[in-house]
Write a protein that holds these residues in place. Structure first.
Motif, PDB file in Angstrom:
ATOM      1  N   THR A   9       3.831  -2.224  12.187  1.00  0.00           N
ATOM      2  CA  THR A   9       4.104  -3.293  11.141  1.00  0.00           C
ATOM      3  C   THR A   9       5.648  -3.021  10.761  1.00  0.00           C
ATOM      4  N   GLY A  10       5.592  -1.005  10.692  1.00  0.00           N
ATOM      5  CA  GLY A  10       7.472  -0.254  10.474  1.00  0.00           C
ATOM      6  C   GLY A  10       6.893  -0.404   9.039  1.00  0.00           C
ATOM      7  N   ALA A  11       5.756  -0.932   8.211  1.00  0.00           N
ATOM      8  CA  ALA A  11       5.722  -0.146   6.545  1.00  0.00           C
ATOM      9  C   ALA A  11       5.997   1.177   6.063  1.00  0.00           C
ATOM     10  N   THR A  12       5.169   2.355   7.029  1.00  0.00           N
ATOM     11  CA  THR A  12       5.507   3.228   6.631  1.00  0.00           C
ATOM     12  C   THR A  12       7.293   3.813   6.916  1.00  0.00           C
ATOM     13  N   LEU A  13       7.193   3.621   8.108  1.00  0.00           N
ATOM     14  CA  LEU A  13       8.500   4.325   8.272  1.00  0.00           C
ATOM     15  C   LEU A  13       9.643   3.411   7.540  1.00  0.00           C
ATOM     16  N   GLY A  14       9.367   2.197   7.051  1.00  0.00           N
ATOM     17  CA  GLY A  14      10.466   1.796   6.094  1.00  0.00           C
ATOM     18  C   GLY A  14      10.358   2.446   4.565  1.00  0.00           C
ATOM     19  N   GLU A  15       9.405   2.739   4.173  1.00  0.00           N
ATOM     20  CA  GLU A  15       9.314   3.745   2.982  1.00  0.00           C
ATOM     21  C   GLU A  15       9.375   4.623   3.583  1.00  0.00           C
ATOM     22  N   ASN A  69       0.792  -0.910  -0.090  1.00  0.00           N
ATOM     23  CA  ASN A  69      -0.226   0.342   0.177  1.00  0.00           C
ATOM     24  C   ASN A  69       0.442   0.450  -0.169  1.00  0.00           C
ATOM     25  N   VAL A  70       2.056   1.721   0.735  1.00  0.00           N
ATOM     26  CA  VAL A  70       2.789   2.728   0.764  1.00  0.00           C
ATOM     27  C   VAL A  70       4.433   2.641   0.053  1.00  0.00           C
ATOM     28  N   GLU A  71       4.223   1.496  -0.373  1.00  0.00           N
ATOM     29  CA  GLU A  71       5.134   0.769  -1.656  1.00  0.00           C
ATOM     30  C   GLU A  71       4.990   2.726  -2.225  1.00  0.00           C
ATOM     31  N   ARG A  72       6.565   3.055  -2.852  1.00  0.00           N
ATOM     32  CA  ARG A  72       6.603   4.269  -3.858  1.00  0.00           C
ATOM     33  C   ARG A  72       5.426   6.077  -3.162  1.00  0.00           C
ATOM     34  N   SER A  73       5.014   5.974  -1.672  1.00  0.00           N
ATOM     35  CA  SER A  73       4.547   6.461  -1.956  1.00  0.00           C
ATOM     36  C   SER A  73       4.805   7.606  -1.466  1.00  0.00           C
ATOM     37  N   LEU A  74       6.269   8.210  -0.738  1.00  0.00           N
ATOM     38  CA  LEU A  74       6.521   9.123  -0.633  1.00  0.00           C
ATOM     39  C   LEU A  74       8.141   9.488  -1.268  1.00  0.00           C
ATOM     40  N   VAL A  75       8.351  10.462  -1.109  1.00  0.00           N
ATOM     41  CA  VAL A  75       9.476  11.135  -1.665  1.00  0.00           C
ATOM     42  C   VAL A  75      10.501  12.271  -0.542  1.00  0.00           C
ATOM     43  N   ALA A  76      11.357  12.286  -1.238  1.00  0.00           N
ATOM     44  CA  ALA A  76      12.330  13.483  -0.255  1.00  0.00           C
ATOM     45  C   ALA A  76      12.900  14.398  -0.981  1.00  0.00           C
ATOM     46  N   ARG A  77      13.090  15.145  -0.317  1.00  0.00           N
ATOM     47  CA  ARG A  77      14.270  16.683  -1.313  1.00  0.00           C
ATOM     48  C   ARG A  77      14.535  17.214  -0.213  1.00  0.00           C
ATOM     49  N   GLY A  78      16.082  17.796  -0.294  1.00  0.00           N
ATOM     50  CA  GLY A  78      16.884  18.575   0.413  1.00  0.00           C
ATOM     51  C   GLY A  78      17.255  17.980   1.373  1.00  0.00           C
TER      52      GLY A  78
END
Length: 212
Positions: free
Chosen positions: A177-183, A153-162
């Motif tokens: 479960t750690g899924a969101t932190l892992g993403e 569900n969360v795979e590739r749902s976040l991007v980071a910058r800076g």
């Protein structure tokens, strides 16, 4: 911002009209009774998610779970202070000198609450917020999903910058479960960050020997 101010004003006004109940046990005429406040005493503990140490200040069960849900669902932001103390205890166990990056809040949740829970807890813990993560695509509610489905569900749902070349610590309110932190870790590493750890105010007790 205007809608947030209106909601907070209404909440403050209702506090004078509606009876106050303890967020932990329901006792009347007190926002948080002495016994429930004692149950929020930090007990830092850790686990590992995707090779990253994750420290949590409390266990997400009983009084802690009820208080956290009240903060998130009823807008009683005064509860962020004792919960923030738990997050602060978790942060203290991690390396110093890193930027604190909260997991972003969905637009729908922000509109509903008027505040971002991880950021609110960071501020109550007395540390600065570095908004380096943003949501790249929508996801569904994680609560009814199992471990594998949460990760999908969360795979590739976040991007980071800076954050290229920076040491960072990922921050969220609760780890299950750690899924969101892992993403979040994946997105930050993809942007060139050195993720030295993660911290949450609370953690759901594990029912498996390890999380991946």
């Amino acid at each position: 911002m205007h809608s947030f101010v209106v909601r907070r004003a209404l909440a403050d006004a209702l506090a004078f009209i509606l009876p106050v109940e303890c967020a932990g046990c329901g006792a009347e005429d007190v926002a948080l009774c002495a016994e429930c406040l004692g149950a929020l005493e930090p007990e830092p503990h850790s686990r590992v998610v995707d090779g990253v140490p994750v420290w949590s200040g409390m266990r997400f069960e009983g009084v802690v779970a009820r208080v956290m849900r009240t903060l998130k669902e009823e807008g009683r932001t005064t509860l962020a202070r004792p919960l923030g103390a738990g997050l602060g205890a978790a942060l203290a166990a991690l390396p110093a000198g890193a930027a604190f990056v909260p997991v972003p809040t969905s637009t729908a949740s922000m509109r509903r609450r008027g505040y971002r829970v991880p950021e609110l807890l960071l501020r109550r813990a007395g540390v600065p917020v570095h908004r380096a993560l943003r949501i790249a695509r929508a996801t569904v509610d994680q609560r009814a999903l199992g471990i594998d489905d949460r990760r999908a569900n969360v795979e590739r749902s976040l991007v980071a910058r800076g954050v290229a070349g920076r040491r960072v610590i990922v921050v969220d309110d609760v780890v299950t479960t750690g899924a969101t932190l892992g993403e979040a870790v994946r997105a930050l590493r993809a942007a060139g960050a050195d993720v030295v750890g993660a911290a949450t105010a609370a953690a759901t007790p594990r029912r498996r020997p390890s999380l991946r």
